[in-house]
Design a protein around this motif. Sequence first.
Motif, PDB file in Angstrom:
ATOM      1  N   LEU A  69       0.864  -1.186   0.000  1.00  0.00           N
ATOM      2  CA  LEU A  69       0.000   0.000   0.000  1.00  0.00           C
ATOM      3  C   LEU A  69       0.896   1.230   0.000  1.00  0.00           C
ATOM      4  O   LEU A  69       1.794   1.353   0.823  1.00  0.00           O
ATOM      5  CB  LEU A  69      -0.913   0.008   1.237  1.00  0.00           C
ATOM      6  CG  LEU A  69      -1.924  -1.145   1.300  1.00  0.00           C
ATOM      7  CD1 LEU A  69      -2.608  -1.177   2.652  1.00  0.00           C
ATOM      8  CD2 LEU A  69      -2.946  -1.039   0.191  1.00  0.00           C
ATOM      9  N   LEU A  70       0.670   2.156  -0.920  1.00  0.00           N
ATOM     10  CA  LEU A  70       1.614   3.259  -1.090  1.00  0.00           C
ATOM     11  C   LEU A  70       1.122   4.601  -0.540  1.00  0.00           C
ATOM     12  O   LEU A  70       1.919   5.506  -0.345  1.00  0.00           O
ATOM     13  CB  LEU A  70       1.969   3.431  -2.578  1.00  0.00           C
ATOM     14  CG  LEU A  70       2.690   2.243  -3.233  1.00  0.00           C
ATOM     15  CD1 LEU A  70       2.860   2.480  -4.715  1.00  0.00           C
ATOM     16  CD2 LEU A  70       4.036   1.981  -2.584  1.00  0.00           C
ATOM     17  N   HIS A  71      -0.185   4.743  -0.336  1.00  0.00           N
ATOM     18  CA  HIS A  71      -0.744   6.008   0.180  1.00  0.00           C
ATOM     19  C   HIS A  71      -0.307   7.232  -0.610  1.00  0.00           C
ATOM     20  O   HIS A  71       0.233   8.174  -0.050  1.00  0.00           O
ATOM     21  CB  HIS A  71      -0.315   6.246   1.647  1.00  0.00           C
ATOM     22  CG  HIS A  71      -0.732   5.152   2.560  1.00  0.00           C
ATOM     23  ND1 HIS A  71      -2.025   4.981   2.996  1.00  0.00           N
ATOM     24  CD2 HIS A  71      -0.014   4.149   3.124  1.00  0.00           C
ATOM     25  CE1 HIS A  71      -2.096   3.939   3.779  1.00  0.00           C
ATOM     26  NE2 HIS A  71      -0.898   3.395   3.875  1.00  0.00           N
ATOM     27  N   ILE A  72      -0.417   7.224  -1.922  1.00  0.00           N
ATOM     28  CA  ILE A  72      -0.068   8.436  -2.676  1.00  0.00           C
ATOM     29  C   ILE A  72      -1.248   8.888  -3.520  1.00  0.00           C
ATOM     30  O   ILE A  72      -2.287   8.219  -3.575  1.00  0.00           O
ATOM     31  CB  ILE A  72       1.183   8.240  -3.576  1.00  0.00           C
ATOM     32  CG1 ILE A  72       1.100   6.917  -4.322  1.00  0.00           C
ATOM     33  CG2 ILE A  72       2.468   8.339  -2.765  1.00  0.00           C
ATOM     34  CD1 ILE A  72       2.248   6.692  -5.270  1.00  0.00           C
ATOM     35  N   SER A  73      -1.061  10.026  -4.167  1.00  0.00           N
ATOM     36  CA  SER A  73      -2.148  10.659  -4.914  1.00  0.00           C
ATOM     37  C   SER A  73      -2.694   9.744  -6.002  1.00  0.00           C
ATOM     38  O   SER A  73      -1.943   9.022  -6.680  1.00  0.00           O
ATOM     39  CB  SER A  73      -1.637  11.950  -5.546  1.00  0.00           C
ATOM     40  OG  SER A  73      -2.506  12.334  -6.582  1.00  0.00           O
ATOM     41  N   ALA A  74      -4.008   9.782  -6.190  1.00  0.00           N
ATOM     42  CA  ALA A  74      -4.639   8.950  -7.208  1.00  0.00           C
ATOM     43  C   ALA A  74      -4.258   9.407  -8.611  1.00  0.00           C
ATOM     44  O   ALA A  74      -4.355   8.637  -9.560  1.00  0.00           O
ATOM     45  CB  ALA A  74      -6.155   8.987  -7.044  1.00  0.00           C
ATOM     46  N   TYR A  75      -3.809  10.651  -8.760  1.00  0.00           N
ATOM     47  CA  TYR A  75      -3.511  11.164 -10.104  1.00  0.00           C
ATOM     48  C   TYR A  75      -2.283  10.517 -10.733  1.00  0.00           C
ATOM     49  O   TYR A  75      -2.065  10.616 -11.924  1.00  0.00           O
ATOM     50  CB  TYR A  75      -3.379  12.687 -10.069  1.00  0.00           C
ATOM     51  CG  TYR A  75      -4.710  13.331  -9.782  1.00  0.00           C
ATOM     52  CD1 TYR A  75      -5.683  13.378 -10.784  1.00  0.00           C
ATOM     53  CD2 TYR A  75      -5.030  13.819  -8.516  1.00  0.00           C
ATOM     54  CE1 TYR A  75      -6.928  13.915 -10.520  1.00  0.00           C
ATOM     55  CE2 TYR A  75      -6.269  14.354  -8.248  1.00  0.00           C
ATOM     56  CZ  TYR A  75      -7.217  14.398  -9.261  1.00  0.00           C
ATOM     57  OH  TYR A  75      -8.455  14.917  -9.004  1.00  0.00           O
ATOM     58  N   ILE A  76      -1.481   9.835  -9.915  1.00  0.00           N
ATOM     59  CA  ILE A  76      -0.348   9.086 -10.443  1.00  0.00           C
ATOM     60  C   ILE A  76      -0.841   7.967 -11.371  1.00  0.00           C
ATOM     61  O   ILE A  76      -0.111   7.471 -12.229  1.00  0.00           O
ATOM     62  CB  ILE A  76       0.497   8.510  -9.264  1.00  0.00           C
ATOM     63  CG1 ILE A  76       1.952   8.325  -9.683  1.00  0.00           C
ATOM     64  CG2 ILE A  76      -0.028   7.190  -8.781  1.00  0.00           C
ATOM     65  CD1 ILE A  76       2.749   9.575  -9.577  1.00  0.00           C
ATOM     66  N   LEU A  77      -2.131   7.622 -11.212  1.00  0.00           N
ATOM     67  CA  LEU A  77      -2.704   6.549 -12.019  1.00  0.00           C
ATOM     68  C   LEU A  77      -2.858   6.953 -13.479  1.00  0.00           C
ATOM     69  O   LEU A  77      -2.918   6.097 -14.358  1.00  0.00           O
ATOM     70  CB  LEU A  77      -4.068   6.145 -11.462  1.00  0.00           C
ATOM     71  CG  LEU A  77      -4.040   5.370 -10.146  1.00  0.00           C
ATOM     72  CD1 LEU A  77      -5.424   5.300  -9.561  1.00  0.00           C
ATOM     73  CD2 LEU A  77      -3.500   3.976 -10.382  1.00  0.00           C
ATOM     74  N   ILE A  78      -2.932   8.273 -13.738  1.00  0.00           N
ATOM     75  CA  ILE A  78      -3.157   8.711 -15.123  1.00  0.00           C
ATOM     76  C   ILE A  78      -1.969   8.331 -16.021  1.00  0.00           C
ATOM     77  O   ILE A  78      -2.171   7.643 -17.038  1.00  0.00           O
ATOM     78  CB  ILE A  78      -3.460  10.225 -15.182  1.00  0.00           C
ATOM     79  CG1 ILE A  78      -4.806  10.477 -14.500  1.00  0.00           C
ATOM     80  CG2 ILE A  78      -3.489  10.725 -16.617  1.00  0.00           C
ATOM     81  CD1 ILE A  78      -5.186  11.919 -14.355  1.00  0.00           C
ATOM     82  N   LEU A  80       0.279   6.111 -15.369  1.00  0.00           N
ATOM     83  CA  LEU A  80       0.365   4.644 -15.322  1.00  0.00           C
ATOM     84  C   LEU A  80      -0.602   4.016 -16.319  1.00  0.00           C
ATOM     85  O   LEU A  80      -0.238   3.122 -17.087  1.00  0.00           O
ATOM     86  CB  LEU A  80       0.028   4.138 -13.910  1.00  0.00           C
ATOM     87  CG  LEU A  80       1.122   4.184 -12.846  1.00  0.00           C
ATOM     88  CD1 LEU A  80       0.620   3.508 -11.569  1.00  0.00           C
ATOM     89  CD2 LEU A  80       2.359   3.473 -13.347  1.00  0.00           C
ATOM     90  N   GLY A  81      -1.849   4.507 -16.298  1.00  0.00           N
ATOM     91  CA  GLY A  81      -2.862   3.961 -17.203  1.00  0.00           C
ATOM     92  C   GLY A  81      -2.498   4.213 -18.649  1.00  0.00           C
ATOM     93  O   GLY A  81      -2.615   3.328 -19.508  1.00  0.00           O
ATOM     94  N   LEU A  82      -2.021   5.439 -18.925  1.00  0.00           N
ATOM     95  CA  LEU A  82      -1.688   5.809 -20.301  1.00  0.00           C
ATOM     96  C   LEU A  82      -0.558   4.932 -20.856  1.00  0.00           C
ATOM     97  O   LEU A  82      -0.662   4.354 -21.941  1.00  0.00           O
ATOM     98  CB  LEU A  82      -1.300   7.285 -20.355  1.00  0.00           C
ATOM     99  CG  LEU A  82      -1.291   7.928 -21.729  1.00  0.00           C
ATOM    100  CD1 LEU A  82      -2.691   7.924 -22.328  1.00  0.00           C
ATOM    101  CD2 LEU A  82      -0.777   9.350 -21.650  1.00  0.00           C
ATOM    102  N   GLY A  85      -1.637   1.417 -21.290  1.00  0.00           N
ATOM    103  CA  GLY A  85      -2.488   1.296 -22.469  1.00  0.00           C
ATOM    104  C   GLY A  85      -1.684   1.291 -23.754  1.00  0.00           C
ATOM    105  O   GLY A  85      -1.936   0.488 -24.659  1.00  0.00           O
ATOM    106  N   VAL A  86      -0.692   2.191 -23.829  1.00  0.00           N
ATOM    107  CA  VAL A  86       0.157   2.237 -25.036  1.00  0.00           C
ATOM    108  C   VAL A  86       0.848   0.891 -25.240  1.00  0.00           C
ATOM    109  O   VAL A  86       0.905   0.362 -26.349  1.00  0.00           O
ATOM    110  CB  VAL A  86       1.209   3.374 -24.928  1.00  0.00           C
ATOM    111  CG1 VAL A  86       2.238   3.261 -26.038  1.00  0.00           C
ATOM    112  CG2 VAL A  86       0.538   4.725 -25.010  1.00  0.00           C
TER     113      VAL A  86
END
Lengths: 140, 212
Positions: A69-78, A80-82, A85-86
Amino acid sequence: MTIKILLVLFIGLASGLSVGAGFVAFLTVLGVIPRLTQLSKTMGLIQYYEWAVVCGVLVGVWASLRDPLLHISAYILIPLGLTGGVFVGMLAAGLTEVVNVFPILAKRIRVDGQIIILVMAIVLGKIFGSIFQWLYFVHQ
Amino acid sequence: MWEVNVLEKTIYIRMRHRAHVRPEEKILLKDVAQIIAPEAALSNLRSLMIHQVTEGDQNIIVIDVMEVIKKIINEFEDVEVQSIGPAQTIVEVIFEKKKVSIAFFILIWFLLFFGSAMTIMNFHDDVSMRSVQEKIYTIVTDKKATKPLLFQIPYSIGLGLGMILFFNHVFKKRLNEEPSPLEVEIFNYQLDLDNYVVIHENKESMKPVNDD
Protein backbone atom coordinates in the motif's frame (compact mmCIF):
# COMPACT_ATOMS: atom_id res chain seq x y z
CA MET A 1 11.59 -30.82 6.07
CA THR A 2 14.69 -29.45 4.34
CA ILE A 3 13.92 -31.65 1.36
CA LYS A 4 10.41 -30.20 1.19
CA ILE A 5 11.71 -26.64 1.35
CA LEU A 6 14.32 -27.35 -1.30
CA LEU A 7 11.66 -28.95 -3.50
CA VAL A 8 9.35 -25.94 -3.17
CA LEU A 9 12.27 -23.60 -3.91
CA PHE A 10 13.14 -25.62 -6.98
CA ILE A 11 9.58 -25.75 -8.26
CA GLY A 12 9.16 -22.00 -7.69
CA LEU A 13 12.38 -21.23 -9.51
CA ALA A 14 11.46 -23.54 -12.38
CA SER A 15 8.00 -22.07 -12.87
CA GLY A 16 9.34 -18.53 -12.66
CA LEU A 17 11.99 -19.38 -15.22
CA SER A 18 9.52 -20.74 -17.75
CA VAL A 19 7.00 -17.92 -17.25
CA GLY A 20 9.74 -15.30 -17.58
CA ALA A 21 11.17 -16.95 -20.69
CA GLY A 22 7.69 -17.15 -22.16
CA PHE A 23 7.06 -13.46 -21.48
CA VAL A 24 10.28 -12.41 -23.17
CA ALA A 25 9.66 -14.75 -26.12
CA PHE A 26 6.21 -13.24 -26.56
CA LEU A 27 7.58 -9.70 -26.52
CA THR A 28 10.28 -10.66 -29.00
CA VAL A 29 7.87 -12.25 -31.47
CA LEU A 30 5.62 -9.18 -31.42
CA GLY A 31 8.60 -6.88 -31.85
CA VAL A 32 7.49 -4.11 -29.50
CA ILE A 33 10.95 -3.13 -28.26
CA PRO A 34 12.62 -3.06 -31.72
CA ARG A 35 9.74 -0.92 -32.92
CA LEU A 36 10.22 1.57 -30.08
CA THR A 37 13.97 1.78 -30.63
CA GLN A 38 13.38 2.25 -34.35
CA LEU A 39 10.94 5.10 -33.73
CA SER A 40 13.19 6.86 -31.24
CA LYS A 41 16.48 5.95 -33.02
CA THR A 42 18.02 4.59 -29.84
CA MET A 43 19.26 1.18 -30.98
CA GLY A 44 22.29 1.56 -28.72
CA LEU A 45 20.17 1.77 -25.58
CA ILE A 46 18.38 -1.52 -26.18
CA GLN A 47 20.06 -3.17 -23.18
CA TYR A 48 18.57 -0.57 -20.87
CA TYR A 49 15.15 -1.26 -22.39
CA GLU A 50 15.61 -4.95 -21.63
CA TRP A 51 16.36 -4.06 -18.03
CA ALA A 52 13.29 -1.82 -17.95
CA VAL A 53 11.16 -4.82 -18.94
CA VAL A 54 12.84 -7.05 -16.34
CA CYS A 55 12.43 -4.45 -13.58
CA GLY A 56 8.81 -3.86 -14.60
CA VAL A 57 8.06 -7.55 -14.39
CA LEU A 58 9.69 -7.78 -10.94
CA VAL A 59 7.70 -4.79 -9.65
CA GLY A 60 4.57 -6.42 -11.04
CA VAL A 61 5.40 -9.67 -9.26
CA TRP A 62 6.04 -7.82 -6.01
CA ALA A 63 2.79 -5.82 -6.32
CA SER A 64 0.65 -8.83 -7.10
CA LEU A 65 2.14 -11.15 -4.49
CA ARG A 66 2.72 -8.81 -1.53
CA ASP A 67 -0.25 -6.39 -1.76
CA PRO A 68 1.76 -3.27 -0.84
CA LEU A 69 0.00 0.00 0.00
CA LEU A 70 1.61 3.26 -1.09
CA HIS A 71 -0.74 6.01 0.18
CA ILE A 72 -0.07 8.44 -2.68
CA SER A 73 -2.15 10.66 -4.91
CA ALA A 74 -4.64 8.95 -7.21
CA TYR A 75 -3.51 11.16 -10.10
CA ILE A 76 -0.35 9.09 -10.44
CA LEU A 77 -2.70 6.55 -12.02
CA ILE A 78 -3.16 8.71 -15.12
CA PRO A 79 0.40 8.26 -16.51
CA LEU A 80 0.37 4.64 -15.32
CA GLY A 81 -2.86 3.96 -17.20
CA LEU A 82 -1.69 5.81 -20.30
CA THR A 83 1.66 4.02 -20.56
CA GLY A 84 0.06 0.68 -19.75
CA GLY A 85 -2.49 1.30 -22.47
CA VAL A 86 0.16 2.24 -25.04
CA PHE A 87 2.01 -0.97 -24.23
CA VAL A 88 -1.07 -3.17 -24.61
CA GLY A 89 -1.97 -1.28 -27.81
CA MET A 90 1.46 -1.99 -29.24
CA LEU A 91 1.10 -5.66 -28.30
CA ALA A 92 -2.26 -5.79 -30.08
CA ALA A 93 -0.83 -4.04 -33.15
CA GLY A 94 2.14 -6.39 -33.17
CA LEU A 95 -0.22 -9.34 -33.00
CA THR A 96 -2.32 -8.21 -35.99
CA GLU A 97 0.91 -7.69 -37.89
CA VAL A 98 2.30 -11.13 -37.03
CA VAL A 99 -0.86 -12.86 -38.22
CA ASN A 100 -0.86 -10.94 -41.54
CA VAL A 101 -4.33 -9.42 -41.17
CA PHE A 102 -3.83 -6.30 -43.24
CA PRO A 103 -1.93 -7.58 -46.29
CA ILE A 104 -4.54 -10.29 -46.85
CA LEU A 105 -7.41 -7.90 -46.25
CA ALA A 106 -5.96 -5.37 -48.68
CA LYS A 107 -5.54 -8.05 -51.36
CA ARG A 108 -8.97 -9.51 -50.88
CA ILE A 109 -11.02 -6.35 -51.02
CA ARG A 110 -8.61 -4.34 -53.23
CA VAL A 111 -8.31 -1.21 -51.12
CA ASP A 112 -4.58 -0.55 -51.18
CA GLY A 113 -5.06 3.21 -50.88
CA GLN A 114 -7.48 3.31 -47.99
CA ILE A 115 -5.79 0.77 -45.77
CA ILE A 116 -5.07 3.50 -43.20
CA ILE A 117 -8.82 3.97 -42.81
CA LEU A 118 -9.13 0.26 -42.04
CA VAL A 119 -6.32 0.51 -39.48
CA MET A 120 -8.18 3.44 -37.93
CA ALA A 121 -11.33 1.29 -37.76
CA ILE A 122 -9.45 -1.21 -35.63
CA VAL A 123 -7.80 1.48 -33.49
CA LEU A 124 -11.07 3.33 -32.83
CA GLY A 125 -12.82 0.02 -32.24
CA LYS A 126 -10.28 -0.84 -29.55
CA ILE A 127 -10.70 2.54 -27.82
CA PHE A 128 -14.48 2.34 -28.06
CA GLY A 129 -14.61 -1.24 -26.81
CA SER A 130 -12.33 -0.49 -23.90
CA ILE A 131 -14.13 2.69 -22.74
CA PHE A 132 -17.52 1.05 -23.21
CA GLN A 133 -16.42 -1.88 -21.10
CA TRP A 134 -15.16 0.22 -18.19
CA LEU A 135 -17.98 2.76 -18.18
CA TYR A 136 -20.95 0.51 -18.75
CA PHE A 137 -20.38 -3.15 -19.50
CA VAL A 138 -18.68 -4.30 -16.28
CA HIS A 139 -21.37 -2.74 -14.10
CA GLN A 140 -24.32 -4.44 -15.75
CA MET B 1 38.97 -6.00 -84.51
CA TRP B 2 37.22 -9.12 -83.37
CA GLU B 3 36.75 -7.78 -79.85
CA VAL B 4 35.16 -4.58 -81.07
CA ASN B 5 32.80 -6.61 -83.16
CA VAL B 6 31.63 -8.63 -80.18
CA LEU B 7 31.18 -5.54 -78.10
CA GLU B 8 29.02 -3.96 -80.73
CA LYS B 9 26.75 -6.95 -80.93
CA THR B 10 26.24 -7.51 -77.25
CA ILE B 11 22.73 -6.89 -75.98
CA TYR B 12 22.20 -6.45 -72.28
CA ILE B 13 18.76 -7.11 -70.92
CA ARG B 14 17.47 -6.85 -67.43
CA MET B 15 14.06 -8.30 -66.76
CA ARG B 16 11.68 -6.06 -64.87
CA HIS B 17 10.18 -7.44 -61.69
CA ARG B 18 6.59 -6.72 -62.60
CA ALA B 19 4.69 -5.38 -65.60
CA HIS B 20 1.06 -4.53 -66.23
CA VAL B 21 -0.71 -5.09 -69.53
CA ARG B 22 -4.26 -4.85 -70.81
CA PRO B 23 -6.12 -7.94 -72.06
CA GLU B 24 -5.52 -8.81 -75.75
CA GLU B 25 -2.44 -6.61 -75.81
CA LYS B 26 0.91 -7.61 -77.27
CA ILE B 27 3.74 -7.82 -74.78
CA LEU B 28 6.82 -6.21 -76.29
CA LEU B 29 10.37 -6.58 -75.10
CA LYS B 30 10.47 -3.03 -73.77
CA ASP B 31 7.50 -3.86 -71.52
CA VAL B 32 9.27 -6.68 -69.74
CA ALA B 33 12.92 -5.67 -69.82
CA GLN B 34 15.37 -2.82 -69.72
CA ILE B 35 17.63 -3.00 -72.77
CA ILE B 36 21.11 -1.79 -73.61
CA ALA B 37 22.02 -2.47 -77.23
CA PRO B 38 23.73 -0.87 -80.23
CA GLU B 39 21.77 2.11 -81.52
CA ALA B 40 20.96 0.43 -84.83
CA ALA B 41 19.20 -2.54 -83.29
CA LEU B 42 17.60 -0.77 -80.35
CA SER B 43 14.27 0.29 -81.80
CA ASN B 44 13.72 -3.10 -83.42
CA LEU B 45 14.60 -4.76 -80.17
CA ARG B 46 12.29 -2.60 -78.13
CA SER B 47 9.31 -3.49 -80.28
CA LEU B 48 10.12 -7.20 -80.50
CA MET B 49 6.96 -9.11 -79.64
CA ILE B 50 7.42 -11.52 -76.76
CA HIS B 51 3.90 -12.69 -76.08
CA GLN B 52 0.36 -12.13 -77.27
CA VAL B 53 -2.03 -11.96 -74.34
CA THR B 54 -5.02 -14.24 -74.90
CA GLU B 55 -8.01 -15.17 -72.79
CA GLY B 56 -6.37 -18.46 -71.85
CA ASP B 57 -3.62 -16.62 -70.01
CA GLN B 58 -5.88 -15.59 -67.12
CA ASN B 59 -4.40 -12.77 -65.07
CA ILE B 60 -0.78 -13.76 -64.44
CA ILE B 61 1.83 -14.55 -67.09
CA VAL B 62 5.42 -15.35 -66.20
CA ILE B 63 7.92 -14.44 -68.92
CA ASP B 64 11.16 -16.33 -68.47
CA VAL B 65 14.43 -14.81 -69.61
CA MET B 66 15.23 -17.98 -71.59
CA GLU B 67 12.15 -17.45 -73.71
CA VAL B 68 13.17 -13.84 -74.33
CA ILE B 69 16.72 -14.76 -75.31
CA LYS B 70 15.40 -17.41 -77.69
CA LYS B 71 13.19 -14.80 -79.40
CA ILE B 72 16.04 -12.32 -79.69
CA ILE B 73 18.42 -14.88 -81.15
CA ASN B 74 15.79 -15.97 -83.67
CA GLU B 75 15.27 -12.42 -84.80
CA PHE B 76 18.81 -11.05 -84.82
CA GLU B 77 21.67 -13.18 -85.98
CA ASP B 78 25.17 -13.01 -84.52
CA VAL B 79 24.28 -11.32 -81.29
CA GLU B 80 25.29 -12.08 -77.78
CA VAL B 81 22.63 -11.60 -75.14
CA GLN B 82 23.68 -10.88 -71.60
CA SER B 83 21.02 -11.14 -68.94
CA ILE B 84 21.41 -9.20 -65.73
CA GLY B 85 19.23 -9.36 -62.66
CA PRO B 86 15.98 -11.27 -62.20
CA ALA B 87 15.39 -14.28 -64.42
CA GLN B 88 11.73 -13.59 -65.08
CA THR B 89 9.06 -10.95 -65.21
CA ILE B 90 5.63 -11.33 -63.72
CA VAL B 91 3.12 -9.82 -66.11
CA GLU B 92 -0.20 -8.94 -64.62
CA VAL B 93 -3.16 -8.64 -66.95
CA ILE B 94 -5.26 -5.74 -65.71
CA PHE B 95 -8.92 -6.25 -66.48
CA GLU B 96 -11.52 -3.53 -65.98
CA LYS B 97 -10.59 -1.90 -62.67
CA LYS B 98 -13.41 -2.72 -60.32
CA LYS B 99 -14.09 0.11 -57.91
CA VAL B 100 -14.87 -0.81 -54.33
CA SER B 101 -18.39 0.34 -53.58
CA ILE B 102 -18.81 2.78 -50.70
CA ALA B 103 -21.46 0.64 -49.00
CA PHE B 104 -19.18 -2.39 -49.08
CA PHE B 105 -16.32 -0.35 -47.69
CA ILE B 106 -18.44 1.02 -44.84
CA LEU B 107 -19.63 -2.49 -44.07
CA ILE B 108 -16.03 -3.70 -43.77
CA TRP B 109 -15.13 -0.64 -41.70
CA PHE B 110 -17.82 -1.41 -39.16
CA LEU B 111 -16.99 -5.10 -39.25
CA LEU B 112 -13.45 -4.24 -38.19
CA PHE B 113 -14.62 -1.60 -35.73
CA PHE B 114 -17.03 -3.80 -33.78
CA GLY B 115 -14.87 -6.86 -34.24
CA SER B 116 -11.88 -5.22 -32.60
CA ALA B 117 -14.08 -3.64 -29.90
CA MET B 118 -15.38 -7.06 -29.01
CA THR B 119 -11.93 -8.65 -29.17
CA ILE B 120 -10.45 -6.16 -26.71
CA MET B 121 -13.38 -6.71 -24.33
CA ASN B 122 -12.90 -10.45 -24.49
CA PHE B 123 -9.20 -9.98 -23.91
CA HIS B 124 -9.79 -7.78 -20.85
CA ASP B 125 -12.20 -10.30 -19.44
CA ASP B 126 -9.85 -13.17 -20.19
CA VAL B 127 -6.90 -11.64 -18.33
CA SER B 128 -9.05 -10.28 -15.46
CA MET B 129 -8.05 -6.73 -16.34
CA ARG B 130 -10.76 -5.31 -14.10
CA SER B 131 -9.57 -6.87 -10.86
CA VAL B 132 -5.95 -6.00 -11.68
CA GLN B 133 -6.90 -2.37 -12.25
CA GLU B 134 -8.87 -2.23 -9.01
CA LYS B 135 -5.91 -3.72 -7.21
CA ILE B 136 -3.53 -1.15 -8.71
CA TYR B 137 -5.90 1.56 -7.56
CA THR B 138 -5.91 0.15 -4.06
CA ILE B 139 -2.13 -0.18 -3.98
CA VAL B 140 -1.61 3.43 -5.02
CA THR B 141 -4.36 5.17 -3.07
CA ASP B 142 -5.10 2.77 -0.23
CA LYS B 143 -8.80 3.03 -1.09
CA LYS B 144 -11.27 0.59 -2.58
CA ALA B 145 -12.77 1.58 -5.90
CA THR B 146 -15.33 -0.17 -8.06
CA LYS B 147 -14.75 2.32 -10.88
CA PRO B 148 -11.04 3.22 -11.07
CA LEU B 149 -11.77 5.52 -14.03
CA LEU B 150 -8.67 7.59 -13.32
CA PHE B 151 -6.70 4.58 -14.49
CA GLN B 152 -9.11 3.18 -17.03
CA ILE B 153 -9.75 6.18 -19.28
CA PRO B 154 -6.03 6.96 -19.88
CA TYR B 155 -5.52 3.24 -20.38
CA SER B 156 -8.19 3.11 -23.10
CA ILE B 157 -6.77 6.13 -24.92
CA GLY B 158 -3.26 4.76 -24.58
CA LEU B 159 -4.44 1.54 -26.19
CA GLY B 160 -5.27 3.37 -29.39
CA LEU B 161 -2.13 5.51 -29.22
CA GLY B 162 0.03 2.41 -28.89
CA MET B 163 -1.43 0.89 -32.04
CA ILE B 164 -0.97 4.10 -33.99
CA LEU B 165 2.58 4.37 -32.68
CA PHE B 166 3.31 0.83 -33.78
CA PHE B 167 2.02 1.40 -37.29
CA ASN B 168 3.77 4.78 -37.41
CA HIS B 169 1.06 6.80 -39.09
CA VAL B 170 0.92 9.95 -37.04
CA PHE B 171 4.65 10.40 -36.64
CA LYS B 172 5.54 9.09 -40.07
CA LYS B 173 6.97 12.29 -41.44
CA ARG B 174 8.30 13.67 -38.20
CA LEU B 175 10.15 10.78 -36.64
CA ASN B 176 11.81 9.10 -39.60
CA GLU B 177 11.58 8.13 -43.22
CA GLU B 178 11.68 4.39 -42.67
CA PRO B 179 8.72 2.38 -43.96
CA SER B 180 6.20 1.37 -41.33
CA PRO B 181 5.94 -2.31 -40.36
CA LEU B 182 2.62 -2.41 -42.19
CA GLU B 183 4.23 -1.35 -45.45
CA VAL B 184 7.06 -3.84 -44.96
CA GLU B 185 4.53 -6.54 -44.15
CA ILE B 186 2.49 -5.86 -47.29
CA PHE B 187 5.69 -5.79 -49.34
CA ASN B 188 6.83 -9.14 -47.91
CA TYR B 189 3.44 -10.68 -48.52
CA GLN B 190 3.55 -9.54 -52.14
CA LEU B 191 7.08 -10.94 -52.48
CA ASP B 192 5.92 -14.32 -51.17
CA LEU B 193 3.04 -14.34 -53.64
CA ASP B 194 5.44 -13.41 -56.46
CA ASN B 195 7.82 -16.22 -55.54
CA TYR B 196 4.95 -18.67 -55.56
CA VAL B 197 3.75 -17.44 -58.93
CA VAL B 198 7.26 -17.52 -60.42
CA ILE B 199 7.65 -21.17 -59.53
CA HIS B 200 4.12 -22.38 -60.19
CA GLU B 201 3.10 -20.42 -63.28
CA ASN B 202 6.36 -21.02 -65.08
CA LYS B 203 6.28 -24.37 -66.85
CA GLU B 204 10.04 -24.36 -67.37
CA SER B 205 10.88 -24.04 -63.69
CA MET B 206 9.96 -27.63 -62.88
CA LYS B 207 10.83 -30.77 -64.73
CA PRO B 208 8.78 -33.88 -64.02
CA VAL B 209 10.57 -37.24 -63.83
CA ASN B 210 8.58 -38.79 -66.65
CA ASP B 211 8.21 -36.82 -69.79
CA ASP B 212 4.62 -37.88 -70.29
